[in-house]
Design an enzyme around this catalytic site. Structure first.
Site, short mmCIF file in Angstrom:
data_model
loop_
_atom_site.label_atom_id
_atom_site.label_comp_id
_atom_site.label_asym_id
_atom_site.label_seq_id
_atom_site.Cartn_x
_atom_site.Cartn_y
_atom_site.Cartn_z
N SER A 15 13.76 -15.78 -14.89
CA SER A 15 14.01 -16.83 -13.88
C SER A 15 13.28 -16.59 -12.57
O SER A 15 13.17 -17.49 -11.75
CB SER A 15 15.52 -16.96 -13.62
OG SER A 15 16.00 -15.79 -12.99
N ALA A 87 11.88 -8.23 -18.66
CA ALA A 87 11.54 -8.16 -17.24
C ALA A 87 12.80 -8.08 -16.38
O ALA A 87 12.71 -8.06 -15.16
CB ALA A 87 10.71 -9.37 -16.83
N TYR A 152 15.67 4.55 -9.78
CA TYR A 152 14.84 3.45 -10.31
C TYR A 152 13.65 4.03 -11.08
O TYR A 152 13.35 3.59 -12.20
CB TYR A 152 14.38 2.56 -9.16
CG TYR A 152 13.51 1.40 -9.58
CD1 TYR A 152 14.05 0.29 -10.22
CD2 TYR A 152 12.14 1.41 -9.32
CE1 TYR A 152 13.25 -0.78 -10.60
CE2 TYR A 152 11.33 0.35 -9.68
CZ TYR A 152 11.89 -0.74 -10.32
OH TYR A 152 11.10 -1.80 -10.69
#
Length: 183
Positions: A15, A87, A152
């Site tokens: 999105s 993603a 991360y």
């Protein structure tokens, strides 16, 4: 008569950001897309803007149950999945000493476990339908590291090892698995 086989692609995290850009490119190339995100409204807007024949679905990739039902819904609406793009990801920058455990867990669950779960569901379908391709979106910090991004970076480094190993597991089944590490 020759019918052009339309390729079906699932884009988790489709999105916005890199996922949205990938979805736009695949739509231009004639793929039918499932745009999957945690925010259904944003996914619906993206899917609508791609034109006819695309669907939007809501899914939290860290939930095996949600991933499972998302794949079932995609099969019903679009047919077998040919391509999977992972993603979906979250980043909570901060020095390790200041990072809350729940923020670590959230990143690991979304960025690493989520990709493992979507790959597991996709591979099951791709084996039945003789092949496919998976692209996992990593990040260059997973290879070189970055101050303030230790958690991360760890999730993105994990994607590299996971994807390389999965590629070896499924190569004989005509399934390609790759990581793209922008940044």
């Amino acid at each position: 008569l020759f019918f052009k086989m339309v390729k079906v692609c699932a884009v988790f995290g489709g999105s916005r950001g890199i996922g949205k850009a990938v979805a736009e490119l695949l739509a231009q190339k004639g793929c039918r897309l499932a745009i999957i995100a945690r925010n259904l409204e944003v996914a619906q807007t993206t899917a609508r803007n791609l034109g006819e024949g695309h669907v939007a679905l809501r899914c939290d990739v860290s939930s095996e149950q949600e991933v499972q039902s998302t794949f079932e819904e995609m099969q019903r609406n679009l047919g077998p999945i040919n391509y999977l793009v992972n993603a979906a990801g979250i980043n909570r920058d901060g020095l390790l000493l200041r990072t809350k455990t729940e923020d670590m867990i959230a990143q690991i669950h979304t960025n690493l476990l989520g990709t493992m779960l979507t790959c597991k569901a996709a591979v099951k379908s791709m084996i039945q339908h003789q092949g496919g391709a998976i692209v996992n979106i990593g990040n260059v910090v997973g290879l070189k590291g970055n101050s303030g991004q230790s958690v991360y970076s760890a999730t993105k480094a994990g994607l590299v090892g996971f994807s390389r190993s999965l590629a070896k597991e499924v190569a004989k089944k005509q399934i390609r698995v790759n990581v793209v590490a922008p940044g």
